[in-house]
Design a protein around this motif. Structure first.
Motif, PDB file in Angstrom:
ATOM      1  N   GLY A  58     -22.686 -52.636  23.573  1.00 36.68           N
ATOM      2  CA  GLY A  58     -23.675 -51.724  23.021  1.00 36.68           C
ATOM      3  C   GLY A  58     -23.569 -50.341  23.623  1.00 36.68           C
ATOM      4  N   PHE A  59     -24.597 -49.507  23.373  1.00 37.73           N
ATOM      5  CA  PHE A  59     -24.518 -48.096  23.776  1.00 37.73           C
ATOM      6  C   PHE A  59     -24.953 -47.909  25.221  1.00 37.73           C
ATOM      7  N   ASN A  60     -24.178 -48.405  26.163  1.00 38.58           N
ATOM      8  CA  ASN A  60     -24.472 -48.081  27.560  1.00 38.58           C
ATOM      9  C   ASN A  60     -23.221 -47.474  28.183  1.00 38.58           C
ATOM     10  N   ASN A  61     -23.242 -47.409  29.520  1.00 37.59           N
ATOM     11  CA  ASN A  61     -22.174 -46.799  30.289  1.00 37.59           C
ATOM     12  C   ASN A  61     -20.802 -47.393  29.969  1.00 37.59           C
ATOM     13  N   PHE A  62     -20.725 -48.730  30.032  1.00 35.09           N
ATOM     14  CA  PHE A  62     -19.489 -49.462  29.793  1.00 35.09           C
ATOM     15  C   PHE A  62     -18.973 -49.217  28.368  1.00 35.09           C
ATOM     16  N   GLY A  63     -19.869 -49.258  27.375  1.00 30.10           N
ATOM     17  CA  GLY A  63     -19.457 -49.091  25.998  1.00 30.10           C
ATOM     18  C   GLY A  63     -18.863 -47.729  25.717  1.00 30.10           C
ATOM     19  N   PHE A  64     -19.459 -46.669  26.296  1.00 30.37           N
ATOM     20  CA  PHE A  64     -18.912 -45.331  26.080  1.00 30.37           C
ATOM     21  C   PHE A  64     -17.551 -45.176  26.747  1.00 30.37           C
ATOM     22  N   LYS A  65     -17.378 -45.832  27.914  1.00 31.01           N
ATOM     23  CA  LYS A  65     -16.047 -45.764  28.542  1.00 31.01           C
ATOM     24  C   LYS A  65     -15.010 -46.421  27.657  1.00 31.01           C
ATOM     25  N   ALA A  66     -15.365 -47.536  27.002  1.00 30.59           N
ATOM     26  CA  ALA A  66     -14.422 -48.188  26.095  1.00 30.59           C
ATOM     27  C   ALA A  66     -14.082 -47.287  24.916  1.00 30.59           C
ATOM     28  N   LEU A  67     -15.090 -46.569  24.367  1.00 32.83           N
ATOM     29  CA  LEU A  67     -14.811 -45.658  23.244  1.00 32.83           C
ATOM     30  C   LEU A  67     -13.861 -44.543  23.664  1.00 32.83           C
ATOM     31  N   ILE A  68     -14.088 -43.982  24.875  1.00 30.01           N
ATOM     32  CA  ILE A  68     -13.191 -42.921  25.354  1.00 30.01           C
ATOM     33  C   ILE A  68     -11.782 -43.467  25.547  1.00 30.01           C
ATOM     34  N   GLY A  69     -11.675 -44.745  25.982  1.00 34.59           N
ATOM     35  CA  GLY A  69     -10.356 -45.366  26.110  1.00 34.59           C
ATOM     36  C   GLY A  69      -9.653 -45.473  24.772  1.00 34.59           C
TER      37      GLY A  69
ATOM     38  N   VAL B  18     -19.311 -35.437  27.071  1.00 33.19           N
ATOM     39  CA  VAL B  18     -18.570 -36.571  27.629  1.00 33.19           C
ATOM     40  C   VAL B  18     -19.126 -36.935  28.998  1.00 33.19           C
ATOM     41  N   TRP B  19     -19.478 -35.913  29.797  1.00 31.73           N
ATOM     42  CA  TRP B  19     -20.071 -36.182  31.120  1.00 31.73           C
ATOM     43  C   TRP B  19     -21.394 -36.938  30.988  1.00 31.73           C
ATOM     44  N   LEU B  20     -22.218 -36.501  30.028  1.00 38.48           N
ATOM     45  CA  LEU B  20     -23.508 -37.187  29.839  1.00 38.48           C
ATOM     46  C   LEU B  20     -23.313 -38.623  29.377  1.00 38.48           C
ATOM     47  N   ALA B  21     -22.258 -38.882  28.579  1.00 36.70           N
ATOM     48  CA  ALA B  21     -22.039 -40.250  28.121  1.00 36.70           C
ATOM     49  C   ALA B  21     -21.556 -41.139  29.249  1.00 36.70           C
ATOM     50  N   GLU B  30     -27.441 -35.010  38.451  1.00 35.00           N
ATOM     51  CA  GLU B  30     -26.315 -35.366  37.585  1.00 35.00           C
ATOM     52  C   GLU B  30     -26.080 -34.277  36.544  1.00 35.00           C
ATOM     53  N   VAL B  31     -27.165 -33.776  35.935  1.00 35.53           N
ATOM     54  CA  VAL B  31     -27.037 -32.773  34.874  1.00 35.53           C
ATOM     55  C   VAL B  31     -26.485 -31.470  35.439  1.00 35.53           C
ATOM     56  N   ILE B  32     -26.956 -31.075  36.654  1.00 35.60           N
ATOM     57  CA  ILE B  32     -26.475 -29.818  37.244  1.00 35.60           C
ATOM     58  C   ILE B  32     -24.989 -29.920  37.586  1.00 35.60           C
ATOM     59  N   ALA B  33     -24.587 -31.063  38.172  1.00 38.57           N
ATOM     60  CA  ALA B  33     -23.166 -31.242  38.494  1.00 38.57           C
ATOM     61  C   ALA B  33     -22.325 -31.222  37.227  1.00 38.57           C
ATOM     62  N   GLY B  34     -22.840 -31.818  36.149  1.00 34.82           N
ATOM     63  CA  GLY B  34     -22.119 -31.805  34.885  1.00 34.82           C
ATOM     64  C   GLY B  34     -21.947 -30.407  34.332  1.00 34.82           C
ATOM     65  N   LEU B  35     -23.004 -29.575  34.440  1.00 32.68           N
ATOM     66  CA  LEU B  35     -22.900 -28.190  33.959  1.00 32.68           C
ATOM     67  C   LEU B  35     -21.834 -27.433  34.734  1.00 32.68           C
TER      68      LEU B  35
END
Lengths: 118, 168, 112
Positions: A58-69, B18-21, B30-35
């Motif tokens: 689903g849409f969590n940390n792990f899922g977004f890493k898979a999409l970027i992969g 991409v950083w936020l994802a 986290e947001v400041i480091a990303g900026l």
């Protein structure tokens, strides 16, 4: 529950095509044919595995890493296949004896003879 | 606004998204480091993404890109079944060769996307591109004909019309 | 001769699949990871016995793409997302390495 089943189906399809690609890497006769089979099937198979992992997570940390992969392997694997094919043709690795035509070699020889005339 | 600054702003927005994802958003640090990271990336390498002006409207180009994506996906599934058929056959039914096709695309990005698509579609692999005469050399695992015009229609014609709408 | 080798390969694959899916008793994800490891055994065969240098470069490039799928499955089993970080960095490094190998094979220097 239905999400788990769909994700598992994508993972199974991906592993099947991974296996076909590696089989092509072993069976086919020269480096260009091996590059074709392996690049197509292994890219599609790994993308299928990553898509299944994304659907299961689903849409969590792990899922977004898979999409970027997925985006990453779709962008990089054709580029490296192209680089290896051009380098091996220029360094003179021969094509297999079943080859019917080589217009790249003909054009290169034409260019070489043209340079000698000038 | 010049094309270089527009390219930098696009790179900044994309890398910040991409950083936020990739991180948990639960803290302002986290947001400041990303900026900061997105600003450094766009200042160093931002000018390479967009290099030329496009003539078509952006919504029309977006719909063409969606259609192109689905067509590419279908061709790729066909390519995988083709490879599976060749590999599982005991007699290895291949007839390889290197052929030459012509293209009408002019932009660098369009030619890059065309060659990557050719590599991932049935039986073909890009070997070299000659940018002056607009010729592409292709390794084909099952050569059907040796004529240049015929091969252009068979290999490049599937994508060229849509890519012209997307990138030119 | 070619058909004979095909039958030997089919026998090896069927024996592995039977042992993996019916004798070995583990989680289903571990069975799938075993299949990916069996694939990388074939890739290592090409690295060891490849007739030319280009075959070995192709095999190393393919290994990098296989590993990212295997690490995704391992991260799914242990429920940890840092396995994907390892996979992304591995794929990035193998991409840069295969570009550099291709340049050396072509006979140019690296900063050309």
């Amino acid at each position: 529950m239905i999400r788990e089943i769909i994700g598992m189906a994508f993972i199974l399809i991906g592993i099947t095509f991974d296996f076909f690609g590696v089989l092509g890497l072993v069976r086919l006769p020269d480096v260009y044919n091996r590059l074709q089979a392996a690049t197509k099937c292994v890219t599609f198979g790994s993308a299928g595995i990553l898509l299944g992992v994304f659907i299961k997570q689903g849409f969590n940390n792990f899922g977004f890493k898979a999409l970027i992969g997925i985006a990453f392997i779709f962008l990089t694997s054709p580029v490296s296949a192209h680089a290896i094919a051009r380098a091996s043709h220029r360094s003179g690795i021969p094509l297999t004896k079943e080859t019917v035509i080589d217009q790249y070699q003909e054009d290169n020889e034409l260019k070489e003879s043209g340079k000698k005339d000038v | 606004m010049t094309i270089k600054n527009r390219s930098r702003i696009t790179v900044f927005i994309l890398s910040f998204l991409v950083w936020l994802a990739l991180t948990h958003i639960g803290d302002i640090q986290e947001v400041i480091a990303g900026l900061i990271v997105a600003f450094i990336v766009s200042a160093v390498a931002g000018k390479f993404l967009l290099t030329t002006e496009k003539s078509e409207h952006i919504i029309k180009r977006f719909f063409s890109a969606i259609i192109y994506f689905f067509k590419f996906l279908w061709e790729m599934i066909k390519a995988n079944f083709h490879v599976a058929y060749i590999v599982l056959n005991p007699n290895l039914p291949i007839k390889p060769g290197i052929v030459k096709i012509k293209t009408n695309l002019t932009k660098d990005s369009a030619i890059t996307v065309l060659t990557n698509s050719i590599t991932l579609t049935p039986g073909t692999l890009t070997v070299d591109v000659n940018p002056e005469t607009k010729e592409i050399y292709i390794h084909w695992i099952d050569v059907l004909s040796t004529d240049v015009e015929e091969n252009t229609r068979l290999i490049g014609g599937r994508f060229e019309k849509l890519l012209t709408e997307v990138f030119e | 001769m070619r058909v004979f080798r095909w039958i030997i390969g089919l026998a090896i694959i069927v024996a592995f699949m039977y042992g993996n899916f019916f004798i070995y008793s583990g989680d289903i994800l571990f069975k799938l990871i075993n299949v990916v490891l069996f694939c990388s055994l074939f890739v290592l065969f090409r690295v060891l016995f490849g007739p030319t240098a280009a075959d070995r470069i192709v095999a190393v490039d393919i290994l990098g793409i296989l590993i990212i799928g295997m690490l995704a499955l391992m991260g799914l089993f242990y429920d940890q997302s840092f396995f994907m970080d390892v996979g992304l960095i591995w794929a990035l490094l193998s991409f840069v390495a295969s570009l550099a190998f291709a340049k050396i094979l072509e006979g140019r220097s690296l900063d050309d």
